[in-house]
Scaffold this active site. Sequence first.
Site, PDB file in Angstrom:
ATOM      1  N   ASP A  83      58.332  17.488  52.924  1.00 22.97           N
ATOM      2  CA  ASP A  83      59.768  17.636  52.687  1.00 22.97           C
ATOM      3  C   ASP A  83      60.446  16.275  52.790  1.00 22.97           C
ATOM      4  O   ASP A  83      60.191  15.522  53.741  1.00 22.97           O
ATOM      5  CB  ASP A  83      60.335  18.546  53.800  1.00 22.97           C
ATOM      6  CG  ASP A  83      61.372  19.507  53.296  1.00 22.97           C
ATOM      7  OD1 ASP A  83      61.763  19.409  52.123  1.00 22.97           O
ATOM      8  OD2 ASP A  83      61.782  20.371  54.096  1.00 22.97           O
ATOM      9  N   LYS A 112      59.116  17.678  48.414  1.00 17.03           N
ATOM     10  CA  LYS A 112      60.165  18.668  48.121  1.00 17.03           C
ATOM     11  C   LYS A 112      61.527  18.027  48.317  1.00 17.03           C
ATOM     12  O   LYS A 112      61.744  17.290  49.288  1.00 17.03           O
ATOM     13  CB  LYS A 112      60.026  19.887  49.043  1.00 17.03           C
ATOM     14  CG  LYS A 112      61.113  20.937  48.793  1.00 17.03           C
ATOM     15  CD  LYS A 112      60.797  22.280  49.438  1.00 17.03           C
ATOM     16  CE  LYS A 112      61.089  22.339  50.915  1.00 17.03           C
ATOM     17  NZ  LYS A 112      62.515  22.107  51.258  1.00 17.03           N
ATOM     18  N   GLU A 181      65.672  29.862  48.227  1.00 13.28           N
ATOM     19  CA  GLU A 181      65.957  30.322  49.592  1.00 13.28           C
ATOM     20  C   GLU A 181      67.233  31.153  49.634  1.00 13.28           C
ATOM     21  O   GLU A 181      68.299  30.725  49.152  1.00 13.28           O
ATOM     22  CB  GLU A 181      66.081  29.108  50.541  1.00 13.28           C
ATOM     23  CG  GLU A 181      66.392  29.528  51.971  1.00 13.28           C
ATOM     24  CD  GLU A 181      66.124  28.442  53.011  1.00 13.28           C
ATOM     25  OE1 GLU A 181      65.603  27.372  52.651  1.00 13.28           O
ATOM     26  OE2 GLU A 181      66.445  28.696  54.186  1.00 13.28           O
TER      27      GLU A 181
END
Length: 263
Positions: A83, A112, A181
């Site tokens: 991430d 990400k 999400e």
Amino acid sequence: MRITLNTLQKMAQEGNKIAMLTCYDASFAVLLEEAGVESLLIGDSLGMVLQGHESTLPVTLRDVVYHTACVARGAKRAFIIGDMPFATFQISPQEAFRNAAEIMAVGAHMVKIEGGKPMLDTIEFLTQRGIPVCGHLGLTPQSVHQLGGYRVQGKGDTAAQRILEEAKLLEQAGAGMIVLEAIPSTLARDITAAVQAPTIGIGAGVDCSGQVLVLHDMLDIYPGKKAKFVKNYMRAAGSTQGAVEMYVKEVKAKTFPGPEHSF
Ligand code: KIV
């Protein structure tokens, strides 16, 4: 044999669900792989579940580099995603590349990046220079203060349409995977149908190409409040190994997430 982005993209095309979990160290990397998890995400959620911060904002590049290196030493088979922390990719594509390269150098196979339209140039810059990028749309925790809290996103036609368009644009810019999400299941289903890239849901319903949860949430280790989309697999299975195996089995069988974990 190592699982690659191609493996995961093929799984998505063939309708075989991808099991992903967050992971931050070598021991768990071994355990998760043995339980059948195909992809490990060194999420900036480490700021909350390992470091005790209230949000992911204080996580540094050093933190993600360190934990990615730990996971990479343990994981022999899984596809590893690092991430990019807050303020390491927003300023310029060049700076994002330099920072992403540090995460890749210690063993990540992809990075990400949270965000939609404003990230397109950066995604294009990285992917054209050999760094695969996973997008992240819907509830993007690094923008928690802008969003006014950890709220479900994409409710209502206009908001849903915007996220669907952004998913298509992310893919056109080169994103090879997209995390969705906390969005309505119907929207995640439409996005999954509209893009080739695997979609990985967390609070996005059962129709995504795969699922991810924060490890400390599903093992019920994290003491904080749990989101609706978290299932307590430790309570269900009684051991760490059993919990992860049950998660993988339910993701593959499309029994997780159920309606009670979805919006
Ligand atoms: O940081 C993280 O763990 C994440 C997942 C929740 C997708 O971004």
